[in-house]
Every structure is written in structure tokens, then in C-alpha cells.
Design a protein around this motif. Sequence first.
Motif, PDB file in Angstrom:
ATOM      1  N   ARG A  42      66.876  34.299  32.916  1.00 26.70           N
ATOM      2  CA  ARG A  42      65.855  35.038  32.166  1.00 26.70           C
ATOM      3  C   ARG A  42      64.494  34.369  32.274  1.00 26.70           C
ATOM      4  O   ARG A  42      63.461  35.042  32.342  1.00 26.70           O
ATOM      5  CB  ARG A  42      66.257  35.148  30.697  1.00 26.70           C
ATOM      6  N   THR A  43      64.494  33.045  32.273  1.00 22.66           N
ATOM      7  CA  THR A  43      63.229  32.319  32.402  1.00 22.66           C
ATOM      8  C   THR A  43      62.581  32.614  33.749  1.00 22.66           C
ATOM      9  O   THR A  43      61.385  32.910  33.814  1.00 22.66           O
ATOM     10  CB  THR A  43      63.461  30.804  32.238  1.00 22.66           C
ATOM     11  N   TRP A  44      63.365  32.550  34.836  1.00 18.76           N
ATOM     12  CA  TRP A  44      62.810  32.851  36.162  1.00 18.76           C
ATOM     13  C   TRP A  44      62.332  34.291  36.234  1.00 18.76           C
ATOM     14  O   TRP A  44      61.311  34.592  36.834  1.00 18.76           O
ATOM     15  CB  TRP A  44      63.826  32.570  37.268  1.00 18.76           C
ATOM     16  N   ARG A  45      63.080  35.212  35.607  1.00 20.92           N
ATOM     17  CA  ARG A  45      62.683  36.621  35.615  1.00 20.92           C
ATOM     18  C   ARG A  45      61.364  36.800  34.858  1.00 20.92           C
ATOM     19  O   ARG A  45      60.493  37.558  35.281  1.00 20.92           O
ATOM     20  CB  ARG A  45      63.782  37.478  34.994  1.00 20.92           C
ATOM     21  N   THR A  46      61.207  36.066  33.758  1.00 23.13           N
ATOM     22  CA  THR A  46      59.960  36.143  32.984  1.00 23.13           C
ATOM     23  C   THR A  46      58.796  35.581  33.788  1.00 23.13           C
ATOM     24  O   THR A  46      57.711  36.169  33.828  1.00 23.13           O
ATOM     25  CB  THR A  46      60.114  35.386  31.648  1.00 23.13           C
ATOM     26  N   THR A  49      57.874  38.099  36.400  1.00 21.13           N
ATOM     27  CA  THR A  49      57.183  39.250  35.819  1.00 21.13           C
ATOM     28  C   THR A  49      55.739  38.916  35.480  1.00 21.13           C
ATOM     29  O   THR A  49      54.823  39.703  35.754  1.00 21.13           O
ATOM     30  CB  THR A  49      57.929  39.730  34.555  1.00 21.13           C
ATOM     31  N   VAL A  50      55.518  37.740  34.891  1.00 16.20           N
ATOM     32  CA  VAL A  50      54.155  37.329  34.521  1.00 16.20           C
ATOM     33  C   VAL A  50      53.276  37.207  35.757  1.00 16.20           C
ATOM     34  O   VAL A  50      52.151  37.728  35.795  1.00 16.20           O
ATOM     35  CB  VAL A  50      54.183  36.006  33.718  1.00 16.20           C
ATOM     36  N   SER A  80      66.277  34.847  40.460  1.00 18.60           N
ATOM     37  CA  SER A  80      66.836  35.534  39.301  1.00 18.60           C
ATOM     38  C   SER A  80      67.169  37.009  39.519  1.00 18.60           C
ATOM     39  O   SER A  80      68.109  37.509  38.929  1.00 18.60           O
ATOM     40  CB  SER A  80      65.855  35.446  38.129  1.00 18.60           C
TER      41      SER A  80
END
Length: 160
Positions: A42-46, A49-50, A80
Motif C-alpha cells: 500500500r505504501t508503494w502504491r501511495t 499515485t502521488v 506494488s
Amino acid sequence: MSYLGTPTPHSGRGSPVSGGGSSLWRAPEVHHPDWSQRAVQRTWRTVGTVFVAIGVVNAFIPLLPTTIFLLIGLWAFGKSDPQMCARLLDHPRFGHSLRLWVEKRQMTRKSKIAACCGIGLSAAFTALVIGPKTVTWAVMAGLGGLCMYLASRPEPTPVA
């Protein structure tokens, strides 16, 4: 013990639970992916996304870089979300440049010129704001090294 809490005979699975004088058996636990793996994903996905969002915003603002933010987003999605990674690589506008860099570490001449001009403007802005200080010279040296690195990247061969 069954999932509903009623005792079940031992079937070779589960673990014994002592309670009330008789031996009961607990149903085997269902194994889910480790929460830390999901948190990292989830951290890598966030992060992806950012950075892609910053790249999209920069696409509409002149003189701000787009591709570097998309590359960072692509890198994070590679850790991710393979589907989003593939969507970025197949993008009609930016996919070609991203794919050239990811697969072959190549840049078109136009990309090199645009990147070095943007870096030069940033160096000039830094010098203007900070003034002639040691940190300014260090930033200039780093940005100059970055321009030399980008200029040294191979260009794709033209398709005949």
C-alpha cells in the motif's frame, strides 16, 4: 471446535484446546498475507499515485518536469501494482519515453535538450535566490553532473 464454537472430533487438523476437563479441537486458522507485506504494498502504491499525480499536474504547467515524476511513479507501481505499471508503459503520450528509459536507458535528443534546459533554468533560479554561496556551487556542480549524465545516454535508433 468448529467455526461455530461446537466441539468436533479430532480429524488430524487443528490444535488441541484444553477446557472444562475434555479436550476440544480448534479449527485450523486461515492464513492471510502478512499484514506487513500488505502495508508495504500500500505504501508503494501511495508513493506511485502521488508521483503520477504530480506528473499529471506538471504536464499542464509549462517548464515543470513531467517524465521524472512518471518514472518515479512507474518504479513505485512496479513494486506494488503491475496493472498500473502496464497502464503507464502503454500510455499514448508518455508510454514511449517511459518504455525507452525503463527497457534500454535511452532518451530522445528532444528529451535530453528539454531536460537540460529545465535543469539550467533551475540552476539559474537557485543562484538567483540563494546567491553566491558554497551551497549554490554544490547545487550547480550536481546539476551539471546530472546534465552530463543525461547527455551521455544513448539515443534510440531511428526506425527505417
